[in-house]
Design a protein around this motif. Sequence first.
Motif, PDB file in Angstrom:
ATOM      1  N   ASN A 208       0.816  -1.212   0.000  1.00 42.08           N
ATOM      2  CA  ASN A 208       0.000   0.000   0.000  1.00 42.08           C
ATOM      3  C   ASN A 208       0.853   1.268   0.000  1.00 42.08           C
ATOM      4  N   THR A 209       1.931   1.241   0.780  1.00 43.97           N
ATOM      5  CA  THR A 209       2.794   2.426   0.873  1.00 43.97           C
ATOM      6  C   THR A 209       3.418   2.772  -0.468  1.00 43.97           C
ATOM      7  N   PHE A 210       4.021   1.768  -1.128  1.00 43.67           N
ATOM      8  CA  PHE A 210       4.754   2.052  -2.362  1.00 43.67           C
ATOM      9  C   PHE A 210       3.837   2.151  -3.571  1.00 43.67           C
ATOM     10  N   GLN A 211       2.706   1.454  -3.556  1.00 41.41           N
ATOM     11  CA  GLN A 211       1.753   1.646  -4.638  1.00 41.41           C
ATOM     12  C   GLN A 211       1.193   3.059  -4.619  1.00 41.41           C
ATOM     13  N   SER A 212       0.895   3.557  -3.417  1.00 41.43           N
ATOM     14  CA  SER A 212       0.395   4.925  -3.289  1.00 41.43           C
ATOM     15  C   SER A 212       1.439   5.929  -3.762  1.00 41.43           C
ATOM     16  N   MET A 213       2.701   5.714  -3.371  1.00 39.68           N
ATOM     17  CA  MET A 213       3.777   6.610  -3.807  1.00 39.68           C
ATOM     18  C   MET A 213       3.919   6.585  -5.324  1.00 39.68           C
ATOM     19  N   ALA A 214       3.901   5.367  -5.893  1.00 38.67           N
ATOM     20  CA  ALA A 214       4.067   5.246  -7.342  1.00 38.67           C
ATOM     21  C   ALA A 214       2.921   5.922  -8.085  1.00 38.67           C
ATOM     22  N   ARG A 215       1.706   5.752  -7.571  1.00 41.72           N
ATOM     23  CA  ARG A 215       0.538   6.346  -8.220  1.00 41.72           C
ATOM     24  C   ARG A 215       0.617   7.871  -8.204  1.00 41.72           C
ATOM     25  N   HIS A 216       0.972   8.446  -7.073  1.00 45.34           N
ATOM     26  CA  HIS A 216       1.060   9.895  -6.979  1.00 45.34           C
ATOM     27  C   HIS A 216       2.263  10.443  -7.734  1.00 45.34           C
ATOM     28  N   GLN A 217       3.354   9.690  -7.763  1.00 45.83           N
ATOM     29  CA  GLN A 217       4.512  10.117  -8.548  1.00 45.83           C
ATOM     30  C   GLN A 217       4.177  10.144 -10.037  1.00 45.83           C
TER      31      GLN A 217
END
Length: 440
Positions: A208-217
Amino acid sequence: MAEIGKGVTAGKLAINVQKRLTRAQEKVLQKLGKADETRDAAFEEMVANFNKQMTEGTKLQKDLKAYLVAVKTMHDASRRLQDCLADMYEPEWFGKEEMDSLTEDTDTLWLEYHQNLTDKSLTTLDSYLAQFPDIKARIAKRDRKMVDFDSARHHFSSLQKGKKKDEAKIAKAEEELGRAQKIFEELNVELQDELPTLWDNRVGVYVNTFQSMARHQEKFHGEMSKLSQNLNDIMTKLEEQRELKKGGTAAAKTEDGAKSEEANHSESASSPPKVTTRPGPPPSRPPPRLTPSPDLRQQCVSPTEGEASVAGASTDSTTQQQCEPWSGVNLLDWDVEVLQPVTFPAPKAPSWESWSAVTNGSDGELPPGFLYKVKAIHDYAATDGDELELKTGDSVLVLAFDNPDEQDDGWLLGVQESHWVENKNISAKGVFPENFTQKV
């Protein structure tokens, strides 16, 4: 009531002290091998995983916070850069309104990106790590209760094996053993259920942490790419506008030149030719007068000199008229620049040979801001404290001005190569007229 309160507090304190002493004695006996210790290999593995999980999560939290600080720093730098561009963008330039709008959109995009990372990634990770302190405290409590259980078990066993059995003490010891065992097993069972679940949950948290980061990036960089393309288009149109103005100005100058040339042709052929002079350095730093060439003396020699005197007085009269303006004047006192225009070649990029020569002449080290090397072709006496004294043949290392706006037309900044080689500093740098030197 106050005395009872004090008595209760003192009693609890005494009980806690006694428990600590009993646990300490039990641990000593276990280490010495005089008492057995309750061991649970599966639970110990769970605790090891818990400690590893807590360490990794804490490091991830720290690095994510550092990343957010970097995003905030980049946001501040981007805002200052965009504000600078907007401030110096002149109103009559192409795309002024679009430039102001782009500045605002860029700032908003950075704000949203930072806020989304904080809300969706960092907050989730903070909630995940918030449960670790409580579980860590319960693991420590379970270890203490296990020691209490072992101590009660050993005390009950020693009473049963004694020669003189005291049934009352045995019964009390058995009761204490049962109570200690119950407390220990309750904590043990709870942790054995929670620790494996917590260990498995780490995968979902990381996802969840890195998927959220990737999506916003991805969203941020996509929107930023559009803004960057808009900025590039505005700059391209601005350059086209400048070229159009430049072309119009050149055409106007050409037309004016043609009119001037036509006017010149209409002048009388007997009009004396105008003397063309080369513009010197700025008035604030006029270059010294150069010594004219002796060949100027020959400009007043009669074209019939050396031939037979055929025309006689007529020839002498003509020659006298040609040289009359010079009579009584020493030609060496005239400024050669007034008589003959001087054209200096356009500066060329330093070749590899000149670069190698400079490097070899300076022991392989070049001063900061070095551009190229020149050699003095005339003496120059400094007239101000920031000027450089030149002697014909001096080698000078030309340096870049710290502020290009401070450079006057026709003047260079440099340091004597001999000073640099000897001292390895540019404390003796100064300005000098460019037309007193030539590149090497």
